[in-house]
Design an enzyme around this catalytic site. Sequence first.
Site, PDB file in Angstrom:
ATOM      1  N   LYS A 116       0.625  -1.206   0.225  1.00  0.00           N
ATOM      2  CA  LYS A 116       0.554   0.431  -0.106  1.00  0.00           C
ATOM      3  C   LYS A 116       1.119   1.242  -0.168  1.00  0.00           C
ATOM      4  O   LYS A 116       0.096   2.383  -0.723  1.00  0.00           O
ATOM      5  CB  LYS A 116      -0.837  -0.417   0.996  1.00  0.00           C
ATOM      6  CG  LYS A 116      -2.134  -1.007   1.287  1.00  0.00           C
ATOM      7  CD  LYS A 116      -2.866  -1.072   2.237  1.00  0.00           C
ATOM      8  CE  LYS A 116      -3.341  -2.199   2.105  1.00  0.00           C
ATOM      9  NZ  LYS A 116      -5.469  -2.096   1.708  1.00  0.00           N
ATOM     10  N   GLU A 199      -3.482   7.236   8.017  1.00  0.00           N
ATOM     11  CA  GLU A 199      -4.505   8.460   6.906  1.00  0.00           C
ATOM     12  C   GLU A 199      -5.702   8.144   7.075  1.00  0.00           C
ATOM     13  O   GLU A 199      -6.321   8.057   8.180  1.00  0.00           O
ATOM     14  CB  GLU A 199      -4.277   7.411   5.428  1.00  0.00           C
ATOM     15  CG  GLU A 199      -5.727   6.157   5.246  1.00  0.00           C
ATOM     16  CD  GLU A 199      -5.845   5.126   3.822  1.00  0.00           C
ATOM     17  OE1 GLU A 199      -5.180   5.202   2.920  1.00  0.00           O
ATOM     18  OE2 GLU A 199      -7.204   5.318   3.565  1.00  0.00           O
ATOM     19  N   ARG A 291      -6.104  -8.184 -11.310  1.00  0.00           N
ATOM     20  CA  ARG A 291      -6.038  -8.804 -11.917  1.00  0.00           C
ATOM     21  C   ARG A 291      -7.505  -8.549 -11.952  1.00  0.00           C
ATOM     22  O   ARG A 291      -8.050  -7.938 -12.238  1.00  0.00           O
ATOM     23  CB  ARG A 291      -6.656 -10.019 -10.615  1.00  0.00           C
ATOM     24  CG  ARG A 291      -6.831  -9.080  -9.510  1.00  0.00           C
ATOM     25  CD  ARG A 291      -7.310 -10.185  -7.584  1.00  0.00           C
ATOM     26  NE  ARG A 291      -7.074  -9.684  -6.885  1.00  0.00           N
ATOM     27  CZ  ARG A 291      -8.239  -9.100  -7.094  1.00  0.00           C
ATOM     28  NH1 ARG A 291      -9.626  -9.550  -7.324  1.00  0.00           N
ATOM     29  NH2 ARG A 291      -8.884  -8.355  -5.536  1.00  0.00           N
TER      30      ARG A 291
HETATM   31  P1  ADP Z   1      -8.183  -4.329   2.079  1.00  0.00           P
HETATM   32  O1  ADP Z   1      -6.323  -4.545   1.239  1.00  0.00           O
HETATM   33  O2  ADP Z   1      -7.385  -5.057   3.562  1.00  0.00           O
HETATM   34  O3  ADP Z   1      -9.147  -5.283   2.003  1.00  0.00           O
HETATM   35  P2  ADP Z   1      -8.593  -1.719   1.590  1.00  0.00           P
HETATM   36  O4  ADP Z   1      -7.271  -0.808   1.413  1.00  0.00           O
HETATM   37  O5  ADP Z   1      -8.809  -2.519   0.168  1.00  0.00           O
HETATM   38  O6  ADP Z   1      -8.272  -3.076   3.061  1.00  0.00           O
HETATM   39  O7  ADP Z   1      -9.890  -1.346   2.618  1.00  0.00           O
HETATM   40  C1  ADP Z   1     -10.817  -2.008   2.240  1.00  0.00           C
HETATM   41  C2  ADP Z   1     -12.270  -1.470   3.367  1.00  0.00           C
HETATM   42  O8  ADP Z   1     -11.842  -0.140   4.421  1.00  0.00           O
HETATM   43  C3  ADP Z   1     -12.832  -0.028   2.689  1.00  0.00           C
HETATM   44  O9  ADP Z   1     -13.816  -0.909   1.037  1.00  0.00           O
HETATM   45  C4  ADP Z   1     -13.164   0.757   2.871  1.00  0.00           C
HETATM   46  O10 ADP Z   1     -14.711   0.258   3.618  1.00  0.00           O
HETATM   47  C5  ADP Z   1     -12.590   0.661   4.444  1.00  0.00           C
HETATM   48  N1  ADP Z   1     -11.934   1.849   3.922  1.00  0.00           N
HETATM   49  C6  ADP Z   1     -10.106   1.565   3.892  1.00  0.00           C
HETATM   50  N2  ADP Z   1     -10.627   3.139   4.050  1.00  0.00           N
HETATM   51  C7  ADP Z   1     -11.179   3.664   4.657  1.00  0.00           C
HETATM   52  C8  ADP Z   1     -10.744   4.708   4.736  1.00  0.00           C
HETATM   53  N3  ADP Z   1      -9.072   5.616   4.420  1.00  0.00           N
HETATM   54  N4  ADP Z   1     -11.650   5.920   5.059  1.00  0.00           N
HETATM   55  C9  ADP Z   1     -12.981   4.724   4.917  1.00  0.00           C
HETATM   56  N5  ADP Z   1     -12.900   3.797   4.877  1.00  0.00           N
HETATM   57  C10 ADP Z   1     -11.516   3.151   4.212  1.00  0.00           C
END
Ligand code: ADP
Length: 504
Positions: A116, A199, A291
């Site tokens: 990330k 973040e 993917r």
């Molecule tokens: P992972 O890779 O573990 O699935 P992500 O970064 O894709 O994590 O985030 C998964 C979910 O978590 C997102 O779809 C959202 O619902 C929530 N989320 C992640 N980051 C944030 C953020 N900065 N603010 C609010 N919700 C978040």
Amino acid sequence: MIQKILIANRGEIALRIMRSCREMGIKTVAVYSDADRTSRHVIYADEAVCIGEALASESYLNMNKIIKAAKQFKADAIHPGYGFLSENAEFARRCKNEGIIFIGPNAESMEAMGDKISARQNMMKARVPVVPGTAEDLKSKDLLRVCRKIGLPVIIKATAGGGGKGMRLVRDEKDLSEAYASAKSEAKSSFGNDSVYIEKYIEAPHHIEIQFLGDTFGNVIHLFDRECSVQRRHQKIVEESPSPFIDDKTRLEMGKIAVKAAKAVNYIGAGTIEFLVDDKLNFYFLEMNTRLQVEHPITEEVLGIDLVKEQIHIANGKKLRFLQKDLEQRGHAIECRICAEDTDNDFAPSPGIISHVQAPEGIGVRIDSYIYDGYEIPIYYDSMLGKLIVWATTRTYALERMRRVLYEYKITGVKTNIDYLRRIMDAKEFVKGKYTTHFIEENSKQLQDTEDTDLRRTENIAVMAAYIDFIVNEEENVSAQAVADNRPISRWREFGKQKGLLRI
Ligand code: ADP
């Protein structure tokens, strides 16, 4: 030109890929584990080889065995599907070194977007909007200062994260150090890497993603959006396209940004950019999936494109077949993930033998699945049995259609989330198209079991009874043998007797 493809995957996605190959006249090789001997992807493929024990590390995640199988069966290419080795840069590199085409982006693009922090750094460089925050390993001495600069609430996230692991929401400064420590320890235990960053937490966001395609000539087009905000513990359950939330202007801006992001990492093949969108339609890069995604069919339905065929076309070194201006979203598609799980018992997996499947039919229905009567769901893999996809000219019609096909879909022998999905389709916010990633949590009571489910159960009982009747009367039938062996199937006989639905 690719003549034969080994599919390094199982279940519905392996079958789905093979179907496109068959249409293209490309031969397929299935790999399977001991637990998947009776899986439909094995039967469907032109050739099949068992590569090891049920544990994924011994089979579907074992690079050596998969590459050996590809060579043995003279496959020109490997399609990794999703999950397993699909986002593994080392695997992509090894395929290339062995002279096998990896159907996906090159290892360098995967690495650029793999963790990330490097993804955030690359996107910031390319001027793609990312969620405000840091893009380096967060040290405890900087914690408070960085947090104050971003402003509460914040979210601490694992650099190597995935599946929602190693993420901690902080609303109060006093909880900061504890959240930091626990995010780090979960990151360490889940990914073997305790690096975290921080973040801004976006309140009640939408999770909306853009599909794109890139070819080896540097052309990239976007394939519009998918709304994926119906999530439980960060796992998607229902997806739809187009998103009912964003307007066309935002949709096109997001598309352009996705193209920019893909170009920044020289992306080849099919990929997706996930965005968080706030209530004011500001959107922020969340991550890139390098993917094919589970929910890709809804994009196929609204665009009339077969994404697997496009992946293969690109892997053959050909130019994209479409220009951006050729593409237009037509109508509306919804996908429901059908899982073998007990929604009344904290969504616990429900493995076992499927006694009977009665799939929906009729206009506008697509089922990407792999189950059949008598199939035993292995305990080793995820609980998704397949995907139910509908298409219709408008969202209202698509919703009506999804309700109808969920009503028609009967799977007996194991518990499924079908009733739960029906309740989602009836939930006020979903019907209005006004829902965020908090939808499931906020509606958890309403989505739990209701009377209407009992009605459905009665129908299921009738199907089950008819089925039991069938198997006990069918001497040659393997299922009857299962009854004789006192395998789980006999529970239904008991059940049928108790309910007075069965003669013997
Ligand atoms: P992972 O890779 O573990 O699935 P992500 O970064 O894709 O994590 O985030 C998964 C979910 O978590 C997102 O779809 C959202 O619902 C929530 N989320 C992640 N980051 C944030 C953020 N900065 N603010 C609010 N919700 C978040």
